[in-house]
Design an enzyme around this catalytic site. Structure first.
Site, short mmCIF file in Angstrom:
data_model
loop_
_atom_site.label_atom_id
_atom_site.label_comp_id
_atom_site.label_asym_id
_atom_site.label_seq_id
_atom_site.Cartn_x
_atom_site.Cartn_y
_atom_site.Cartn_z
N ILE A 99 42.44 40.32 34.73
CA ILE A 99 43.69 40.65 35.42
C ILE A 99 43.65 42.10 35.91
O ILE A 99 42.96 42.93 35.31
CB ILE A 99 44.89 40.38 34.49
N CYS A 100 44.39 42.37 36.98
CA CYS A 100 44.59 43.72 37.49
C CYS A 100 43.28 44.30 38.04
O CYS A 100 42.69 43.74 38.95
CB CYS A 100 45.20 44.60 36.40
#
Length: 182
Positions: A99-100
């Site tokens: 994620i991110c």
């Protein structure tokens, strides 16, 4: 089912801890794996590791999950043990999730080759080897990626569902259905 969330100093707290919390609520064994016995996030929250990175083996897990944050994501990308685990799990067709900014570690491991993925704005557009999409969560085969802190709940629920766990009750119990209409 067993998942490893790998934490490095500088991790994004919301992304890492939300995933651990939601998977555990869904009765998925979820280990907090740290480079050291204590890991400090980007916003100075320190957590204790269940296991050390040097101890784990890919065959022990059905999924490996990388939270973003800076410098957490670059620390993940630059760690050879993390890259080895990502490669092994991907080669075995197990879930590899990030994620991110953490998809930069997937890029280094070659996991994104020929895959669609997403990442934090400004990060994904610079990743080579895959096709960047601006969706909140992208699943392409065994690879699951997400955009950032606000997408952590959906990211966790999709990981659980891919692991074969029905998340409907938890989605309602956390009021996620009210937020998303899911």
């Amino acid at each position: 089912m067993r998942a490893a969330v790998i934490f490095m100093n500088g991790f994004e707290e919301v992304e890492g801890l939300t995933v651990v919390d939601m998977l555990r609520r869904l009765d998925i064994t979820c280990d907090i794996v740290g480079k050291t016995s204590e890991v400090t996030g980007a916003h100075n929250i320190t957590i204790k590791s269940d296991r050390l990175l040097e101890e784990i083996k890919s065959e022990e897990y059905n999924a490996v999950i990388l939270p973003g944050g800076l410098p957490g994501a670059t620390n993940l990308r630059d760690d050879d043990k993390v890259i080895t685990i990502l490669k092994e799990m991907n080669n075995e067709g197990k879930i590899v999730a990030a994620i991110c900014a953490a998809p930069i570690a997937l890029e280094r491991a070659g996991v994104l080759e020929g895959k669609e993925f997403t990442a934090y704005p400004g990060v994904g557009e610079n990743i080579k080897g895959g096709k960047f999409r601006e969706e909140l969560v992208v699943k392409d085969g065994n690879v699951i990626t997400s955009r950032g802190p606000a997408t952590s709940m959906e990211f966790a629920f999709i990981i659980a569902e891919v692991l074969g766990v029905n998340a409907d009750e938890q989605i309602k119990g956390t009021l996620w259905d009210k937020v998303t209409g899911r």
